[in-house]
Design a protein around this motif. Structure first.
Motif, PDB file in Angstrom:
ATOM      1  N   ARG A 100       1.046  -1.109  -0.029  1.00 19.77           N
ATOM      2  CA  ARG A 100       0.250  -0.143   0.169  1.00 19.77           C
ATOM      3  C   ARG A 100       0.870   1.067   0.134  1.00 19.77           C
ATOM      4  N   LYS A 101       0.592   2.014  -0.555  1.00 18.62           N
ATOM      5  CA  LYS A 101       1.308   3.422  -0.689  1.00 18.62           C
ATOM      6  C   LYS A 101       0.781   4.445   0.419  1.00 18.62           C
ATOM      7  N   THR A 102       1.884   4.348   0.917  1.00 16.94           N
ATOM      8  CA  THR A 102       1.773   5.743   1.796  1.00 16.94           C
ATOM      9  C   THR A 102       3.089   6.851   2.060  1.00 16.94           C
ATOM     10  N   ARG A 103       2.315   7.260   3.315  1.00 16.90           N
ATOM     11  CA  ARG A 103       4.048   8.865   3.013  1.00 16.90           C
ATOM     12  C   ARG A 103       5.907   8.152   3.090  1.00 16.90           C
ATOM     13  N   ALA A 104       4.874   7.140   3.891  1.00 17.23           N
ATOM     14  CA  ALA A 104       6.500   6.561   4.129  1.00 17.23           C
ATOM     15  C   ALA A 104       7.135   5.731   2.794  1.00 17.23           C
ATOM     16  N   CYS A 105       6.115   4.939   2.464  1.00 14.00           N
ATOM     17  CA  CYS A 105       6.449   4.166   1.694  1.00 14.00           C
ATOM     18  C   CYS A 105       5.102   3.994  -0.069  1.00 14.00           C
ATOM     19  N   ASN A 106       6.735   4.697  -0.452  1.00 13.41           N
ATOM     20  CA  ASN A 106       6.204   5.053  -2.493  1.00 13.41           C
ATOM     21  C   ASN A 106       7.867   5.727  -3.183  1.00 13.41           C
ATOM     22  N   ARG A 107       6.998   5.355  -4.385  1.00  9.98           N
ATOM     23  CA  ARG A 107       8.217   5.643  -5.402  1.00  9.98           C
ATOM     24  C   ARG A 107       8.824   7.128  -5.349  1.00  9.98           C
ATOM     25  N   LYS A 108       8.908   7.785  -4.539  1.00  9.94           N
ATOM     26  CA  LYS A 108       9.673   8.916  -3.786  1.00  9.94           C
ATOM     27  C   LYS A 108      10.727   8.455  -2.481  1.00  9.94           C
ATOM     28  N   THR A 109      10.455   7.681  -1.634  1.00 12.93           N
ATOM     29  CA  THR A 109      11.502   7.085  -0.633  1.00 12.93           C
ATOM     30  C   THR A 109      11.570   6.076  -1.074  1.00 12.93           C
ATOM     31  N   ASP A 110      11.176   5.180  -1.873  1.00 14.35           N
ATOM     32  CA  ASP A 110      11.913   3.868  -1.931  1.00 14.35           C
ATOM     33  C   ASP A 110      11.558   3.834  -3.717  1.00 14.35           C
ATOM     34  N   PRO A 111      13.112   3.743  -4.137  1.00 12.74           N
ATOM     35  CA  PRO A 111      12.633   3.525  -6.030  1.00 12.74           C
ATOM     36  C   PRO A 111      12.845   2.559  -6.530  1.00 12.74           C
ATOM     37  N   TYR A 112      12.890   1.801  -5.058  1.00 11.19           N
ATOM     38  CA  TYR A 112      12.317  -0.022  -5.852  1.00 11.19           C
ATOM     39  C   TYR A 112      10.862  -0.175  -5.667  1.00 11.19           C
ATOM     40  N   PHE A 113      10.371   0.825  -5.121  1.00 15.07           N
ATOM     41  CA  PHE A 113       8.630   0.562  -4.704  1.00 15.07           C
ATOM     42  C   PHE A 113       7.477  -0.608  -5.458  1.00 15.07           C
ATOM     43  N   LEU A 114       6.850  -1.258  -5.660  1.00  9.88           N
ATOM     44  CA  LEU A 114       6.257  -1.872  -5.639  1.00  9.88           C
ATOM     45  C   LEU A 114       4.991  -2.062  -4.701  1.00  9.88           C
TER      46      LEU A 114
END
Length: 238
Positions: A100-114
C-alpha cells in the motif's frame, strides 16, 4: 512482492532484500492493520531475546543450500534451519516498503517500490508495510520452499534483534536467492532504521517462523502479538 536484485553497500544498506495469493478472512479493520494496536513491550518481555536465541543456537539444515543476504554479496552464507515447531534463519535486515502506498512507502521514498505484496489483506488489498510488522521469505526454489515447511502468508514470526523480540507475520516473498528482509513497520518496532533506501541492519537479526501458525486476518497486529507470545512460550518450554 520483491523481484528486484539490488547490490547494497555497508554505507547505504537496507533497501533490497513469487506467487501471489489472497488470504481469506472476514475480519473488520483497514487493510493497513490497526495502527493503534499496542506494541506490547511488556508482553514481548514474557519470553526474552536470550531465551529464544538459546533455542536456535544449533542449526539443523532444512534448506538444500545457503542464501546470500544481498544481491551484491560475494557468496551465500545463510542456511535455513528447522526444529519440530519452527523454521529459523540468522541474517541482516533489508527494508520491504512494498504494498500500500503511504507517506513512508512510495516511489519517492523507495525507488524500487512495488504496489503489491505476495499476500493480501482480508479485503484483498496489498499489505501496508509501513503499518504491519511482517517478514519477507525467499520465493520457492530448489534451495528451499517455505510452503513445504508449514509456512504461508500470515504465519506468525518472532524477530529478535539485540535484546528486543517483536512478533509479526509472513507478508511478502522476495528473490529466490536472497534472505533477510522485513517491513518498514517491523524494523521500526525493533529500533532499526526503517528507511527503505538507507536503513536496515547489516547483521544480527534472527527470524523464527512458527509452523502451521497462520492467523486471520493477516493484518491484525494484535492477533500476531498474542499468538506469537503464546508460541514463543511453547518454543522455549515454559
Amino acid at each position: 512482492m520483491r523481484t528486484r536484485m539490488l547490490a547494497l553497500t555497508s554505507a547505504a544498506c537496507g533497501a533490497a532484500l513469487l506467487g501471489a495469493a489472497a488470504l481469506p478472512a472476514s475480519a473488520s479493520g483497514s487493510s493497513s492493520g490497526s495502527a493503534q494496536e499496542p506494541e506490547a513491550d511488556a508482553d514481548a518481555g514474557v519470553v526474552t531475546a536470550a531465551q529464544l536465541l538459546a533455542e536456535v543456537r544449533a542449526c539443523s539444515w532444512i534448506s538444500k543450500g545457503r542464501y546470500r543476504t544481498d544481491s551484491g554479496s560475494a557468496k551465500a552464507t545463510v542456511p535455513v534451519c528447522g526444529t519440530r515447531d519452527a523454521v529459523f534463519w540468522k541474517a541482516d535486515m533489508d527494508i520491504d516498503c512494498d504494498g500500500r502506498k503511504t507517506r513512508a512507502c512510495n516511489r519517492k521514498t523507495d525507488p524500487y517500490f512495488l504496489p503489491e505484496t505476495a499476500f493480501q489483506s482480508s479485503r484483498g488489498e496489498p499489505l501496508d508495510s509501513a503499518a504491519l510488522p511482517h517478514v519477507v521469505v525467499p520465493g520457492p526454489s530448489k534451495v528451499w520452499d517455505y510452503r513445504k515447511a508449514g509456512l504461508t502468508g500470515g504465519s506468525v514470526v518472532a524477530v529478535v534483534y539485540r535484546d528486543r523480540v517483536r512478533y509479526g507475520v509472513i507478508g511478502d516473498t522476495g528473490p529466490t536467492g536472497i534472505i533477510g528482509e522485513a517491513s518498514y513497520a517491523m524494523a521500526k518496532t525493533l529500533g532499526i532504521d526503517p528507511d527503505p533506501s538507507t536503513g536496515g541492519a547489516e547483521s544480527g537479526v534472527t527470524y523464527i517462523a512458527f509452523k502451521n501458525s497462520r492467523i486471520s486476518p493477516i493484518e491484525s497486529r494484535a492477533r500476531a502479538q498474542s499468538r506469537g507470545a503464546a508460541l514463543a512460550r511453547e518454543f522455549v518450554g515454559r
